[in-house]
Design an enzyme around this catalytic site. Structure first.
Site, PDB file in Angstrom:
ATOM      1  N   HIS A   1      -2.343  -3.169  -6.628  1.00  0.00           N
ATOM      2  CA  HIS A   1      -2.878  -2.808  -5.315  1.00  0.00           C
ATOM      3  C   HIS A   1      -4.397  -2.955  -5.290  1.00  0.00           C
ATOM      4  O   HIS A   1      -5.120  -2.144  -5.856  1.00  0.00           O
ATOM      5  CB  HIS A   1      -2.473  -1.362  -4.971  1.00  0.00           C
TER       6      HIS A   1
ATOM      7  N   ASN B   1      -4.638   5.726  -1.002  1.00  0.00           N
ATOM      8  CA  ASN B   1      -4.121   5.782   0.361  1.00  0.00           C
ATOM      9  C   ASN B   1      -3.469   7.123   0.675  1.00  0.00           C
ATOM     10  O   ASN B   1      -3.513   7.580   1.822  1.00  0.00           O
ATOM     11  CB  ASN B   1      -3.132   4.643   0.613  1.00  0.00           C
TER      12      ASN B   1
ATOM     13  N   GLU C   1      -5.166  -0.391  -8.284  1.00  0.00           N
ATOM     14  CA  GLU C   1      -4.142   0.555  -8.709  1.00  0.00           C
ATOM     15  C   GLU C   1      -2.972  -0.257  -9.258  1.00  0.00           C
ATOM     16  O   GLU C   1      -2.409  -1.103  -8.557  1.00  0.00           O
ATOM     17  CB  GLU C   1      -3.672   1.414  -7.528  1.00  0.00           C
TER      18      GLU C   1
ATOM     19  N   SER D   1       0.824  -1.219   0.000  1.00  0.00           N
ATOM     20  CA  SER D   1       0.000   0.000   0.000  1.00  0.00           C
ATOM     21  C   SER D   1       0.844   1.249   0.000  1.00  0.00           C
ATOM     22  O   SER D   1       0.371   2.326  -0.353  1.00  0.00           O
ATOM     23  CB  SER D   1      -0.858   0.061   1.270  1.00  0.00           C
TER      24      SER D   1
HETATM   25  N1  LIG Z   1      -5.442  -4.349   5.061  1.00  0.00           N
HETATM   26  C1  LIG Z   1      -5.784  -3.585   4.041  1.00  0.00           C
HETATM   27  O1  LIG Z   1      -6.827  -2.957   4.069  1.00  0.00           O
HETATM   28  C2  LIG Z   1      -4.896  -3.509   2.818  1.00  0.00           C
HETATM   29  C3  LIG Z   1      -5.422  -3.006   1.626  1.00  0.00           C
HETATM   30  C4  LIG Z   1      -4.637  -3.007   0.478  1.00  0.00           C
HETATM   31  C5  LIG Z   1      -3.332  -3.481   0.534  1.00  0.00           C
HETATM   32  N2  LIG Z   1      -2.821  -3.937   1.718  1.00  0.00           N
HETATM   33  C6  LIG Z   1      -1.445  -4.444   1.705  1.00  0.00           C
HETATM   34  O2  LIG Z   1      -1.498  -5.846   1.607  1.00  0.00           O
HETATM   35  C7  LIG Z   1      -0.389  -6.431   2.263  1.00  0.00           C
HETATM   36  C8  LIG Z   1      -0.888  -7.428   3.304  1.00  0.00           C
HETATM   37  O3  LIG Z   1      -1.630  -6.736   4.291  1.00  0.00           O
HETATM   38  P1  LIG Z   1      -2.748  -7.448   5.182  1.00  0.00           P
HETATM   39  O4  LIG Z   1      -3.541  -6.370   5.825  1.00  0.00           O
HETATM   40  O5  LIG Z   1      -3.435  -8.475   4.372  1.00  0.00           O
HETATM   41  O6  LIG Z   1      -1.815  -8.136   6.293  1.00  0.00           O
HETATM   42  P2  LIG Z   1      -2.187  -9.329   7.298  1.00  0.00           P
HETATM   43  O7  LIG Z   1      -1.315  -9.124   8.478  1.00  0.00           O
HETATM   44  O8  LIG Z   1      -3.652  -9.413   7.501  1.00  0.00           O
HETATM   45  O9  LIG Z   1      -1.726 -10.651   6.491  1.00  0.00           O
HETATM   46  C9  LIG Z   1      -0.388 -10.938   6.169  1.00  0.00           C
HETATM   47  C10 LIG Z   1      -0.249 -12.443   5.977  1.00  0.00           C
HETATM   48  O10 LIG Z   1       1.041 -12.722   5.477  1.00  0.00           O
HETATM   49  C11 LIG Z   1       1.500 -13.933   6.068  1.00  0.00           C
HETATM   50  N3  LIG Z   1       2.948 -14.006   5.972  1.00  0.00           N
HETATM   51  C12 LIG Z   1       3.873 -13.373   6.729  1.00  0.00           C
HETATM   52  N4  LIG Z   1       5.106 -13.722   6.310  1.00  0.00           N
HETATM   53  C13 LIG Z   1       4.965 -14.593   5.289  1.00  0.00           C
HETATM   54  C14 LIG Z   1       5.872 -15.316   4.460  1.00  0.00           C
HETATM   55  N5  LIG Z   1       7.184 -15.201   4.622  1.00  0.00           N
HETATM   56  N6  LIG Z   1       5.385 -16.140   3.509  1.00  0.00           N
HETATM   57  C15 LIG Z   1       4.057 -16.273   3.350  1.00  0.00           C
HETATM   58  N7  LIG Z   1       3.137 -15.599   4.110  1.00  0.00           N
HETATM   59  C16 LIG Z   1       3.595 -14.777   5.062  1.00  0.00           C
HETATM   60  C17 LIG Z   1       0.970 -13.846   7.492  1.00  0.00           C
HETATM   61  O11 LIG Z   1       0.911 -15.129   8.074  1.00  0.00           O
HETATM   62  C18 LIG Z   1      -0.406 -13.222   7.277  1.00  0.00           C
HETATM   63  O12 LIG Z   1      -1.417 -14.183   7.105  1.00  0.00           O
HETATM   64  C19 LIG Z   1       0.413  -5.296   2.855  1.00  0.00           C
HETATM   65  O13 LIG Z   1       1.426  -4.943   1.971  1.00  0.00           O
HETATM   66  C20 LIG Z   1      -0.613  -4.178   2.943  1.00  0.00           C
HETATM   67  O14 LIG Z   1      -0.052  -2.912   2.918  1.00  0.00           O
HETATM   68  C21 LIG Z   1      -3.581  -3.990   2.848  1.00  0.00           C
END
Ligand SMILES: NC(=O)c1ccc[n+]([C@@H]2O[C@H](COP(=O)([O-])OP(=O)(O)OC[C@H]3O[C@@H](n4cnc5c(N)ncnc54)[C@H](O)[C@@H]3O)[C@@H](O)[C@H]2O)c1
Length: 596
Positions: A142, A192, A154, A121
């Site tokens: 994204h 964002n 995006e 993000s």
């Molecule tokens: N939460 C949101 O609203 C949102 C929206 C758009 C983009 N994002 C982006 O998406 C990405 C993930 O965010 P999220 O909110 O889903 O996080 P999250 O913490 O909910 O999930 C992350 C997952 O990654 C796994 N993980 C960690 N290390 C790992 C590895 N080495 N190999 C495989 N899996 C692994 C974890 O076990 C976890 O299930 C981030 O870059 C975030 O910025 C988040």
């Protein structure tokens, strides 16, 4: 010919990853879904089955289609399983070193022609790409939360991403039924960059007890038509993820203090209050992962009756003024059964207001929302006057005269002399400090702000503004009146912009700055906020409706009061106002409305 993506990999099945897997599998693409451990894999699988089961229960997905969808997903621990996919989307936590490590590993594991994408993000896609030997095949894709629902994607192109990779990913987004905007690699991209300053500001309001969590959220939902309030959205995003995004945006985006995470966010993350995913964040949820909010110790207790809160009984209401707001407010009170005394500056003005109220009530009759008898009764409850002396025995006065401090102060001084003891004196000002008008009277404890939104008969929100001198009884009375009008009264402190404008206008101003910096177009920015965040209108559409002059004036007030450098009005906004491009009302603002 666009490249065929027959199988893709998704790394990390958390909030976003699980949703991204669903998007692909729903559209007939085979997915290898990868996690770090068996436990995390099971949790990811449970999120996917939970979401698809809900879709079946709601009749949005046939059972056979759900089964086919699930059969397309191959759940695996470890990146080695991704050796033959055409594209990988990484969705692990928002840490640069972690993502770089994963990309280096993906580069080793995946076939040479595979595209490697990150769902980051806020981190630099370029910095992630250089961890591989194929930065020209690395791109940002994204998605928005929840990925299966939000239409926007995006697509982030770095300076080295090759054009055919961008084109292939754009075509893929279309195939997934998404709308894409392609942009360059800047902290927070479009949505964002515009959203997180607002979210952080809302958390700051909550942290400083400026307003309650329920009131902040209700204000933005009801005042701006947003699908959810900022604190509920923080819980959906996840506070750990939100913290990392803010922190990165602060460091990458020019150290704008508005992105420096409010200390409360870090405290909540440390305490394990991550939002929905951990079952508790700003709100408490039925269980981890559940969207259902349950009452907790901060949930306001509904008292038996407003009078129990010390609210005074209000029967007769005076409304001073003859403009748009006064007219709407007279109608609202009369329709709700209050006896109303309307005071204008003369019989001619009163006649005009009477006509407007009648016309508006008639519309209600035509639409079948109001009976003729109720219309006549409402009109019969209004007394028309041109002198303030007629307000001697009212229980509440709502002032809605011109937005000039000297005029309002003089009026409140007169009301102080005329009105009976115990009257509640309310101002509808949207930009002046309520304490200034309160101090024009000898009874500042009885003075409160009642900030209605335009059009008052339709908008469900009223901001109840309490000054440092407003009594609890006066606030309780004001809240009880809002409830009796069928409106939601949200209580806040006496600061410039109250809740809604203070949160809304800096975001609009930021959108103008983004346009001015040529990062994106007005159309793409509007799209991004509507399709990525569920806003009913994009920032430029809204600015043209509100009026650029009005927006500039509000932004200037916010800047002057808070001296926050990030609130300085965008030069482009100032220039458009100087040029007379004020929005719809002059036929031209950010868009030319004469040609549509
Ligand atoms: N939460 C949101 O609203 C949102 C929206 C758009 C983009 N994002 C982006 O998406 C990405 C993930 O965010 P999220 O909110 O889903 O996080 P999250 O913490 O909910 O999930 C992350 C997952 O990654 C796994 N993980 C960690 N290390 C790992 C590895 N080495 N190999 C495989 N899996 C692994 C974890 O076990 C976890 O299930 C981030 O870059 C975030 O910025 C988040």
């Amino acid at each position: 010919m666009a490249r065929e993506f027959t199988s893709v990999g998704v790394v990390g099945l958390g909030t976003m990853g699980a949703g991204i897997v669903e998007v692909f599998a729903r559209n007939g693409v085979d997915v290898v879904a990868v996690e770090i451990s068996e436990t995390a894999l099971q949790r990811g699988r449970a999120t996917l089955t939970g979401s698809t089961d809900r879709a079946v229960a709601k009749g949005k997905l046939a059972e056979a289609d759900r089964d086919a969808l699930l059969s397309r997903v191959d759940f695996q621990v470890g990146l080695d399983a991704l050796h033959s996919v055409d594209l990988v989307i990484e969705a692990v936590p928002e840490h640069l070193d972690l993502k770089q490590r994963i990309f280096a590993e993906l580069d080793r594991v995946c076939k040479p022609e595979a595209i490697l994408a990150t769902n980051t993000s806020s981190l630099s896609v370029t910095e992630i790409s250089v961890a591989t030997t194929r930065p020209n095949q690395v791109i940002g894709i994204h998605f928005f939360n929840p990925a299966p629902v939000m239409k926007l994607v995006e697509v982030v192109r770095t300076v080295v991403t090759s054009a055919d990779v961008v084109a292939d990913v754009e075509a893929l987004c279309k195939r997934l039924g998404k709308v894409d905007v392609t942009i360059s690699d800047r902290a927070g991209f479009i949505a964002n960059a515009l959203l997180f300053g607002y979210l952080n500001h809302a958390v700051g309001m909550f942290e400083s007890h400026y307003a309650s969590r329920e009131d902040i959220d209700a204000a933005m939902k009801l005042g701006c038509g947003l699908p959810m309030g900022p604190l509920a959205l923080m819980d959906l995003i996840g506070l750990d993820t939100a913290y990392e995004i803010l922190d990165t945006m602060y460091r990458r985006g020019g150290r704008d203090r508005r992105h420096a995470p409010v200390p409360l966010i870090k405290q909540m993350v440390t305490a394990g209050l991550l939002g929905r995913k951990s079952g508790r964040g700003f709100y408490t949820y039925e269980r981890p992962g559940s969207p259902v909010v349950v009452p907790d110790e901060q949930t306001p207790v509904a008292t038996e009756s407003a009078l129990a809160d010390g609210a005074r009984g209000i029967m007769k209401v005076g409304v001073v003024g003859s403009g748009t707001m006064a007219t709407g407010i007279i109608e609202v009170f009369a329709k709700a059964g209050y006896e109303v005394v309307s005071v204008t500056r003369g019989a001619e003005k009163s006649a005009k207001v009477f006509e407007s109220v009648k016309t508006s009530l008639n519309k209600g009759v035509v639409r079948g929302k109001l009976s003729e008898a109720d219309r006549d009764a409402a009109l019969g409850r209004i007394n028309w006057s041109a002198t303030l002396e007629h307000l001697a025995d009212v229980d509440l006065v709502v002032e809605a005269v011109v937005e000039e401090l000297s005029v309002k102060k003089a009026l409140f001084a007169s009301l102080d002399e005329i009105c009976k003891p115990g009257v509640v004196l309310a101002t509808t000002t949207s930009s002046l400090p309520v304490i200034d008008v309160a101090m024009a009277t000898q009874r500042p404890a009885d003075v409160v702000g009642l900030h209605f939104f335009n059009p008052a008969p339709i908008m469900p929100l009223v901001e109840v503004v309490q000054t440092i001198r407003t009594s609890a009884e006066t606030t309780a009375t004001a809240k009880a009146v809002c409830a009796a009008l069928g409106k939601t009264g949200v209580v806040c402190g006496d600061r410039s912009g109250f809740i809604v404008n203070a949160l809304l206008f800096p975001y609009l101003n930021d959108a103008v700055k983004m346009l001015e910096a040529s990062y994106s177009t007005a159309d793409d920015i509007d799209h991004a906020m509507k399709l990525g965040c569920g806003y009913p209108m994009g920032p430029f559409e809204l600015l043209d409706v509100v009026g650029l002059d009005v927006s500039l004036a509000i932004q200037r007030e916010l800047y002057l009061e808070l001296r926050e450098p990030g609130f300085a009005p965008a030069p482009l906004l100032e220039h458009l106002v100087t040029a007379g491009y004020l929005g719809r009302k002059t036929g031209r603002g950010f868009r030319d409305h004469t040609r549509r």
